[in-house]
Scaffold this active site. Structure first.
Site, mmCIF file in Angstrom:
data_model
loop_
_atom_site.group_PDB
_atom_site.id
_atom_site.type_symbol
_atom_site.label_atom_id
_atom_site.label_comp_id
_atom_site.label_asym_id
_atom_site.label_seq_id
_atom_site.Cartn_x
_atom_site.Cartn_y
_atom_site.Cartn_z
ATOM 1 N N ALA A 26 0.866 -1.360 0.187
ATOM 2 C CA ALA A 26 -0.120 -0.058 0.048
ATOM 3 C C ALA A 26 0.963 1.284 -0.114
ATOM 4 C CB ALA A 26 -0.822 0.025 1.238
ATOM 5 N N HIS A 27 0.590 2.181 -1.037
ATOM 6 C CA HIS A 27 1.352 3.126 -1.123
ATOM 7 C C HIS A 27 0.784 4.418 -1.624
ATOM 8 C CE1 HIS A 27 2.119 1.852 -4.947
ATOM 9 N NE2 HIS A 27 2.414 3.189 -5.360
#
Ligand code: UDP
Length: 353
Positions: free
Chosen positions: A197-198
């Site tokens: 996740a980013h």
């Protein structure tokens, strides 16, 4: 012919890894690294592992808001283009680097070729969606990974020449999977989930970040999380890093082979990444996407990917659904890079005739 390629972040290193080799057999390439991803974990490791040529120019531009970062890149690219006088500028994907490369070239009167053209999430809140749309409408050669992308460009009446070439990330995934399958990797013995996740939309808002954390810590299988530096910074600021580290197997960002080795062994993937959704499909691993839109819609319609946003119950339900029996070929046959080079050669040939 002289091609100036502008790259700057992790997925672009993967894409350039497919194209630069075949491109350099037929044309002269100058590779420019803007510096958008400058950490070794997100940058150098890919140059070494995937055999990307060392960039001839490093602009070392990173940090700041999207606008200021793009502006600094534009300022650095203008004199570079004046000096290099390329016949075409090649850009990939949907980042600040893509927009800066495309816009600086178009303003300088240099034709722009965009690889991964026509992808749309139809969510203009995403900085990536703005970048995609703007670059596609500045580009002269639009190289699409799927028929859906071609249809999107036709619907928008994009002015450039549109060609379906397939997805260059597929080339890399198919070439590297056999090595990754053999690779010894530190993976849990029991069934596990691989998570990434980013995206700004997932991690920048503290309320959404907290939902992400609850979703990850509540999973019914062990979770391995190679943690992107942006996400680490947001978790630290929110005081949530310790909670994640208690419940989740947090790793540094991984090199491509280690990441693919884990992906191939995982029971399912949880991600907000574009590239990882595709790679999960190619690996035959079900994907649970932590967003409410995707540009890779074909992975949804084939039943291998599901959008759950940050709804933990929906993610758990998705884990209970067995994957489909069929996995048709999407995004090409692993030879997209050759078609990119053919398309570039054809385009440049017509222009210079
Ligand atoms: N990736 C990697 N190591 C990791 C996480 C991802 O090598 O720890 C690779 C992944 O295999 C894919 C690319 O990075 O090829 C995706 O990049 P990212 O998720 O940063 O960008 P996006 O595809 O969302 O633009």
């Amino acid at each position: 012919m002289k091609v100036l390629t502008v790259i700057g972040n992790r997925p672009q290193f993967v894409k350039a890894a497919a194209v630069s080799g075949p491109l350099r057999e037929r044309h002269a390439e100058t590779l420019v690294h803007t510096g958008q991803h400058h950490d070794d974990e997100l940058s150098t490791v890919f140059v070494e592992e995937l055999g990307i040529p060392r960039p001839e120019v490093e602009l070392q531009i990173h940090g700041g808001s999207n606008t200021s970062q793009t502006a600094r890149m534009l300022g650095a690219l203008e004199p570079l283009l004046a000096r290099e006088q390329p016949d075409v500028v090649l850009v990939y994907g949907d980042t600040n680097t893509t927009l800066a490369g495309g816009l600086a070239a178009a303003q300088a009167g240099v034709p722009v070729a965009h690889v991964e053209a026509g992808m749309r999430s139809f969510d203009r809140r995403m900085p990536e969606e703005l970048n995609r749309v703007l670059v596609d409408h500045a580009a002269h050669l639009l190289l699409c990974p799927s028929e859906g992308a071609v249809a999107n460009l036709r619907a928008e009446r994009a002015a450039g020449r549109v060609e379906l070439v397939g997805d260059v990330m597929v080339d890399v995934a198919l070439a590297m999977q056999p090595r990754a399958r053999e690779r010894a990797v530190d993976a849990p013995d029991e069934p596990f989930l691989l998570a990434t996740a980013h995206r700004a939309g997932t991690v920048d808002d503290p309320e959404r970040l907290a939902r992400l954390v609850e979703l990850l810590v509540g999973m019914p299988f062990p979770v391995v999380l190679p943690l992107h530096p942006r996400t680490r910074a947001r978790l630290e600021t929110a005081g949530l890093l310790a909670r994640v580290e208690e419940a989740v197997d947090v790793r540094p960002p991984l090199g491509y082979l280690d990441f693919t080795a884990l992906l191939l062994r995982s029971r399912a993937v949880l991600t907000d990444s574009g590239g990882v959704q595709k790679e999960a499909y190619l690996a035959g691993v079900p994907c649970i996407t932590l967003r409410d839109t995707t540009e890779w819609v074909e992975t949804l319609t084939t039943g291998w990917n599901v959008l759950v946003d940050l709804d933990a119950a929906a993610a758990q339900r998705a884990l209970e659904t067995p994957p489909p029996d069929e996995r048709p070929q999407l995004y090409g046959d692993g030879r997209a890079a050759e078609r990119v080079v053919d398309a570039l050669s054809g385009f440049l040939g017509v222009r210079s005739a």
